[in-house]
Scaffold this motif. Structure first.
Motif, mmCIF file in Angstrom:
data_model
loop_
_atom_site.group_PDB
_atom_site.id
_atom_site.type_symbol
_atom_site.label_atom_id
_atom_site.label_comp_id
_atom_site.label_asym_id
_atom_site.label_seq_id
_atom_site.Cartn_x
_atom_site.Cartn_y
_atom_site.Cartn_z
ATOM 1 N N GLY A 19 89.525 63.884 5.878
ATOM 2 C CA GLY A 19 89.022 62.686 6.791
ATOM 3 C C GLY A 19 89.675 61.522 5.535
ATOM 4 O O GLY A 19 89.939 60.424 6.298
ATOM 5 N N PHE A 20 89.219 61.786 4.844
ATOM 6 C CA PHE A 20 89.743 60.125 3.202
ATOM 7 C C PHE A 20 91.284 59.913 3.726
ATOM 8 O O PHE A 20 91.394 58.509 4.155
ATOM 9 N N ARG A 21 91.951 60.888 4.048
ATOM 10 C CA ARG A 21 93.672 60.684 3.819
ATOM 11 C C ARG A 21 93.463 59.965 5.184
ATOM 12 O O ARG A 21 94.177 59.508 4.758
ATOM 13 N N THR A 51 81.990 65.243 9.744
ATOM 14 C CA THR A 51 82.020 64.674 9.217
ATOM 15 C C THR A 51 83.291 63.266 9.944
ATOM 16 O O THR A 51 84.380 63.845 10.500
ATOM 17 N N TYR A 52 82.741 62.272 9.895
ATOM 18 C CA TYR A 52 83.457 61.985 11.074
ATOM 19 C C TYR A 52 83.698 60.149 9.278
ATOM 20 O O TYR A 52 82.581 59.566 8.616
ATOM 21 N N CYS A 53 85.247 59.613 9.577
ATOM 22 C CA CYS A 53 85.427 58.898 8.907
ATOM 23 C C CYS A 53 86.734 57.487 9.670
ATOM 24 O O CYS A 53 86.778 57.709 10.098
ATOM 25 N N ALA A 54 85.649 56.791 9.424
ATOM 26 C CA ALA A 54 86.907 54.972 9.582
ATOM 27 C C ALA A 54 86.892 54.590 8.380
ATOM 28 O O ALA A 54 86.093 54.486 7.186
ATOM 29 N N SER A 55 87.796 53.044 8.276
ATOM 30 C CA SER A 55 88.119 52.429 7.444
ATOM 31 C C SER A 55 86.895 50.754 7.449
ATOM 32 O O SER A 55 87.008 50.483 8.932
ATOM 33 N N VAL A 56 86.851 50.708 6.225
ATOM 34 C CA VAL A 56 86.134 49.517 6.188
ATOM 35 C C VAL A 56 86.721 48.854 5.910
ATOM 36 O O VAL A 56 88.440 48.523 5.094
#
Length: 183
Positions: A19-21, A51-56
């Motif tokens: 998710g991070f990558r 898990t849901y990921c987004a960039s800030v």
């Protein structure tokens, strides 16, 4: 018990998680990635999570420079259990209700067995986004892919109901496909 005491989320290096990558590769701050159900023992106490990921992005702008990744972990198990145990099937059918991910891994089961460890396969008879067929043991397998929600296309998951020995219980001797109406 406070959430901060229940989950040890401060400190672990998650830079190598998928998710991070994937979030680092997102084109804008409006995009996000959704991961498969997992149970990260090191940080979330072995809870099953989606898990849901987004960039800030810098200055809060969607096209700004990425400065970090935000991950949201949804407690999957209570919702999943409510779904699979909420499906009503007559006891005669000895049904097992499943949610399965795109890799055919069981992510929820009405009997609580095989979650995140068992893989199921659909028969070659299974075509399209939904259907029903008779397996080799005489049971019925019904399946339907999940549609997603609004603009979210979903993750290729599907719901499945396995009914053991249904054709024998109903006194059927021919393949079940010949007796199911084509609605």
């Amino acid at each position: 018990m406070a959430v901060r005491d229940r989950f040890n989320v401060a400190g672990p290096d998650v830079a190598d998680t998928s998710g991070f990558r994937e979030a680092h590769k997102l084109r804008s701050g409006d995009d996000y990635v959704a991961g498969d159900i997992r149970n990260p023992a090191a940080t979330l106490g072995n809870a099953q999570v989606a898990t849901y990921c987004a960039s800030v992005r810098a200055e809060g702008k969607a096209n700004g420079k990425p400065i970090c990744v935000l991950a949201i972990h949804c407690d999957w198990e209570p919702q999943a259990r409510a779904i699979v145990q909420g499906v009503r099937v007559a006891p005669t059918y000895k049904a097992r209700v499943l949610l399965v991910d795109s890799h055919f891994r069981v992510i929820a089961a009405s009997d609580g067995q095989g979650i995140l460890t068992e893989r199921v396969q659909l028969s070659q008879q299974a075509t399209g986004s939904s259907g029903v067929y008779q397996d080799r043991s005489g049971g019925l397998i019904a399946y339907h892919t999940t549609p997603g929600y609004e603009t979210y296309k979903g993750l290729g998951w599907f719901g499945m109901i396995q009914c053991a020995g249904v054709s024998r219980a109903l006194g059927l001797s021919s393949p079940i496909a010949s007796v199911i109406p084509s609605w």
